[in-house]
Design an enzyme around this catalytic site. Structure first.
Site, PDB file in Angstrom:
ATOM      1  N   SER A   1      13.739  -4.158  -3.086  1.00 36.17           N
ATOM      2  CA  SER A   1      12.308  -4.439  -2.913  1.00 36.17           C
ATOM      3  C   SER A   1      12.062  -5.921  -2.678  1.00 36.17           C
ATOM      4  O   SER A   1      12.493  -6.754  -3.471  1.00 36.17           O
ATOM      5  CB  SER A   1      11.525  -4.066  -4.175  1.00 36.17           C
ATOM      6  OG  SER A   1      11.412  -2.688  -4.280  1.00 36.17           O
TER       7      SER A   1
ATOM      8  N   HIS B   1       9.465  -1.850   1.390  1.00 38.73           N
ATOM      9  CA  HIS B   1      10.725  -1.295   1.887  1.00 38.73           C
ATOM     10  C   HIS B   1      10.505  -0.756   3.296  1.00 38.73           C
ATOM     11  O   HIS B   1       9.712   0.157   3.494  1.00 38.73           O
ATOM     12  CB  HIS B   1      11.174  -0.103   1.024  1.00 38.73           C
ATOM     13  CG  HIS B   1      11.899  -0.480  -0.216  1.00 38.73           C
ATOM     14  ND1 HIS B   1      13.271  -0.564  -0.269  1.00 38.73           N
ATOM     15  CD2 HIS B   1      11.468  -0.779  -1.443  1.00 38.73           C
ATOM     16  CE1 HIS B   1      13.646  -0.897  -1.497  1.00 38.73           C
ATOM     17  NE2 HIS B   1      12.569  -1.039  -2.228  1.00 38.73           N
TER      18      HIS B   1
ATOM     19  N   HIS C   1      14.727   6.096  -3.431  1.00 42.52           N
ATOM     20  CA  HIS C   1      14.702   6.099  -4.900  1.00 42.52           C
ATOM     21  C   HIS C   1      14.490   7.525  -5.401  1.00 42.52           C
ATOM     22  O   HIS C   1      13.790   8.316  -4.779  1.00 42.52           O
ATOM     23  CB  HIS C   1      13.561   5.228  -5.429  1.00 42.52           C
ATOM     24  CG  HIS C   1      13.590   3.820  -4.939  1.00 42.52           C
ATOM     25  ND1 HIS C   1      13.075   3.463  -3.714  1.00 42.52           N
ATOM     26  CD2 HIS C   1      14.070   2.685  -5.502  1.00 42.52           C
ATOM     27  CE1 HIS C   1      13.233   2.147  -3.543  1.00 42.52           C
ATOM     28  NE2 HIS C   1      13.839   1.654  -4.598  1.00 42.52           N
TER      29      HIS C   1
ATOM     30  N   TYR D   1      12.665   8.372  -7.845  1.00 43.56           N
ATOM     31  CA  TYR D   1      11.255   8.610  -8.199  1.00 43.56           C
ATOM     32  C   TYR D   1      10.404   9.001  -7.000  1.00 43.56           C
ATOM     33  O   TYR D   1       9.278   9.462  -7.173  1.00 43.56           O
ATOM     34  CB  TYR D   1      10.640   7.398  -8.917  1.00 43.56           C
ATOM     35  CG  TYR D   1      10.590   6.121  -8.098  1.00 43.56           C
ATOM     36  CD1 TYR D   1       9.696   5.983  -7.035  1.00 43.56           C
ATOM     37  CD2 TYR D   1      11.441   5.065  -8.381  1.00 43.56           C
ATOM     38  CE1 TYR D   1       9.659   4.824  -6.271  1.00 43.56           C
ATOM     39  CE2 TYR D   1      11.410   3.904  -7.639  1.00 43.56           C
ATOM     40  CZ  TYR D   1      10.516   3.793  -6.581  1.00 43.56           C
ATOM     41  OH  TYR D   1      10.497   2.654  -5.834  1.00 43.56           O
ATOM     42  N   GLU D   2      10.928   8.808  -5.786  1.00 40.85           N
ATOM     43  CA  GLU D   2      10.168   9.221  -4.606  1.00 40.85           C
ATOM     44  C   GLU D   2      10.178  10.741  -4.444  1.00 40.85           C
ATOM     45  O   GLU D   2       9.433  11.283  -3.633  1.00 40.85           O
ATOM     46  CB  GLU D   2      10.740   8.565  -3.346  1.00 40.85           C
ATOM     47  CG  GLU D   2      10.535   7.059  -3.302  1.00 40.85           C
ATOM     48  CD  GLU D   2      11.205   6.421  -2.097  1.00 40.85           C
ATOM     49  OE1 GLU D   2      10.599   6.448  -1.024  1.00 40.85           O
ATOM     50  OE2 GLU D   2      12.331   5.918  -2.240  1.00 40.85           O
TER      51      GLU D   2
ATOM     52  N   ALA E   1      15.479  -5.396  -6.997  1.00 33.67           N
ATOM     53  CA  ALA E   1      14.549  -6.132  -7.850  1.00 33.67           C
ATOM     54  C   ALA E   1      14.651  -5.496  -9.230  1.00 33.67           C
ATOM     55  O   ALA E   1      14.771  -4.277  -9.341  1.00 33.67           O
ATOM     56  CB  ALA E   1      13.132  -5.992  -7.308  1.00 33.67           C
TER      57      ALA E   1
ATOM     58  N   MET F   1      15.101   0.670 -11.136  1.00 35.20           N
ATOM     59  CA  MET F   1      14.936   2.088 -10.774  1.00 35.20           C
ATOM     60  C   MET F   1      15.821   2.499  -9.598  1.00 35.20           C
ATOM     61  O   MET F   1      15.506   3.451  -8.892  1.00 35.20           O
ATOM     62  CB  MET F   1      13.460   2.342 -10.422  1.00 35.20           C
ATOM     63  CG  MET F   1      12.472   1.848 -11.463  1.00 35.20           C
ATOM     64  SD  MET F   1      10.768   2.085 -10.919  1.00 35.20           S
ATOM     65  CE  MET F   1       9.895   1.060 -12.152  1.00 35.20           C
ATOM     66  N   SER F   2      16.919   1.787  -9.387  1.00 34.74           N
ATOM     67  CA  SER F   2      17.754   2.099  -8.212  1.00 34.74           C
ATOM     68  C   SER F   2      19.217   1.770  -8.494  1.00 34.74           C
ATOM     69  O   SER F   2      19.634   1.662  -9.647  1.00 34.74           O
ATOM     70  CB  SER F   2      17.259   1.273  -7.012  1.00 34.74           C
ATOM     71  OG  SER F   2      17.519  -0.102  -7.205  1.00 34.74           O
TER      72      SER F   2
ATOM     73  N   ASN G   1      10.562 -10.260 -12.715  1.00 37.75           N
ATOM     74  CA  ASN G   1       9.595 -10.383 -13.824  1.00 37.75           C
ATOM     75  C   ASN G   1      10.347 -10.226 -15.125  1.00 37.75           C
ATOM     76  O   ASN G   1      11.403  -9.586 -15.152  1.00 37.75           O
ATOM     77  CB  ASN G   1       8.535  -9.266 -13.714  1.00 37.75           C
ATOM     78  CG  ASN G   1       9.162  -7.879 -13.666  1.00 37.75           C
ATOM     79  OD1 ASN G   1       9.619  -7.438 -12.610  1.00 37.75           O
ATOM     80  ND2 ASN G   1       9.224  -7.230 -14.808  1.00 37.75           N
TER      81      ASN G   1
ATOM     82  N   HIS H   1       3.713  -3.961  -9.094  1.00 37.08           N
ATOM     83  CA  HIS H   1       4.586  -4.018  -7.923  1.00 37.08           C
ATOM     84  C   HIS H   1       4.279  -5.282  -7.104  1.00 37.08           C
ATOM     85  O   HIS H   1       5.164  -5.830  -6.456  1.00 37.08           O
ATOM     86  CB  HIS H   1       4.403  -2.753  -7.077  1.00 37.08           C
ATOM     87  CG  HIS H   1       5.403  -2.591  -5.975  1.00 37.08           C
ATOM     88  ND1 HIS H   1       6.767  -2.670  -6.177  1.00 37.08           N
ATOM     89  CD2 HIS H   1       5.247  -2.366  -4.641  1.00 37.08           C
ATOM     90  CE1 HIS H   1       7.398  -2.500  -5.013  1.00 37.08           C
ATOM     91  NE2 HIS H   1       6.493  -2.322  -4.075  1.00 37.08           N
TER      92      HIS H   1
HETATM   93  N1  HPA Z   1      11.268  -2.493 -14.709  1.00 39.22           N
HETATM   94  C1  HPA Z   1      11.866  -1.610 -13.876  1.00 39.22           C
HETATM   95  N2  HPA Z   1      12.098  -1.851 -12.611  1.00 39.22           N
HETATM   96  C2  HPA Z   1      11.733  -3.043 -12.123  1.00 39.22           C
HETATM   97  C3  HPA Z   1      11.085  -4.010 -12.914  1.00 39.22           C
HETATM   98  C4  HPA Z   1      10.847  -3.719 -14.285  1.00 39.22           C
HETATM   99  O1  HPA Z   1      10.301  -4.520 -15.059  1.00 39.22           O
HETATM  100  N3  HPA Z   1      10.848  -5.087 -12.113  1.00 39.22           N
HETATM  101  C5  HPA Z   1      11.325  -4.774 -10.890  1.00 39.22           C
HETATM  102  N4  HPA Z   1      11.856  -3.544 -10.887  1.00 39.22           N
END
Ligand code: HPA
Length: 277
Positions: A35, A66, A88, A90-91, A118, A216-217, A240, A252
């Site tokens: 991402s 993406h 992903h 989750y998609e 990310a 998440m990937s 973050n 996001h």
């Molecule tokens: N958690 C999960 N996935 C992420 C995060 C997060 O804080 N930041 C970027 N992808």
């Protein structure tokens, strides 16, 4: 569920399409861009783009930030195949679809995969913008793309994950970062399905069990890559600090903003690594 034979046929058809779209080009290294990290694909020399939607049986990515295409081109003197956009769990895709590109890479003769993502920072020494070399991972989802009949043509039913992230590549990544004067942290990446960001309690739990970053990937792709003997290097962009570590709420937008801010450094690092691989 699809049979193994049917899935194998789909992967072969997808690979045949990509091979012919590549003309005579033979990328040696694949790079999956996370991402907000997709710009690297725009820095390739002599780029050749293959949209996922034109590849038979391929899913298309639905996440903002993406794109959905392969870009083949020269980076650091090497012919690479970038995934500008990944899939992903989750998609709503099943993990066999999520990891189909890795099977295709294998059939194209690619034996090295640089995965990026990310991620939220859990290690208290991290900040938004830290680049983290993935040393190991935690699969906390209870899911696995390799469940079901084993695809013997790719690899063994049971396989070793002691050194999933190639030792030589990690050494090379650290040396490159040092040479380029780019700070590079190291740590363990935990995979959760998302799509929600975690709760602060989940983050405390993840820290306790040894996670430095959460996302998440990546883990499904790494599992499939290792199954077929592809060497893996992983880099997380900590976009973050994870939930509960600051007063901020997570979004996001913040993920994309931070990734965008560190992209130049990230591209410099990846280019340097690839040129030495
Ligand atoms: N958690 C999960 N996935 C992420 C995060 C997060 O804080 N930041 C970027 N992808």
């Amino acid at each position: 569920m699809m049979t193994a034979a049917e899935y194998t046929r789909q992967v072969q058809e997808a690979a045949a399409y990509v091979r012919s779209a590549l003309g005579g080009r033979r990328p040696e290294i694949a790079i999956t861009l996370g991402s907000g990290l997709g710009d690297l694909a725009e820095r390739l020399d002599a780029p050749l783009t293959i949209p996922y939607k034109e590849i038979p049986h391929f899913p298309v990515s639905t996440v903002s930030g993406h794109k959905g295409q392969f870009v083949c081109g020269k980076l650091g003197g090497k012919e690479v195949l970038c995934m500008q956009g990944r899939f992903h769990y989750y998609e709503g895709y099943d993990l066999k679809q999520v990891t189909m590109p890795v099977r295709v890479m294998k059939l194209l003769g690619i034996d090295s995969l640089l995965v990026t993502n990310a991620a939220g920072g859990i290690n208290t020494g991290f900040h938004a913008g830290t680049l983290m070399l993935i040393e190991d991972h935690l699969n906390l989802t209870g899911e696995n793309p390799l469940i079901g009949e084993n695809l013997d043509a790719f690899g063994d039913r049971f396989f070793d994950m002691t050194v999933a992230y190639d030792k030589e590549y990690r050494t090379l990544a650290k040396a490159t970062a040092e040479e380029l004067n780019i700070p590079l942290a190291t740590g363990v990446y935990a995979w959760l399905t998302g799509p929600n960001f975690e709760t602060p309690a989940e983050i405390r739990y993840l820290r306790t069990i040894g996670a430095d970053a959460v996302g998440m990937s990546t883990v499904p792709e790494v599992l499939v890559a290792r199954h077929s003997g592809i060497r893996v290097l992983g880099i997380s962009c900590i976009t973050n600090l994870a939930a509960g570590m600051t007063d901020n709420t997570l979004s996001h937008e913040e993920v994309k903003e931070t990734a965008d801010r560190v992209q130049n450094e990230f591209i410099r690092l990846v280019t340097g690594i690839v040129s030495r691989m």
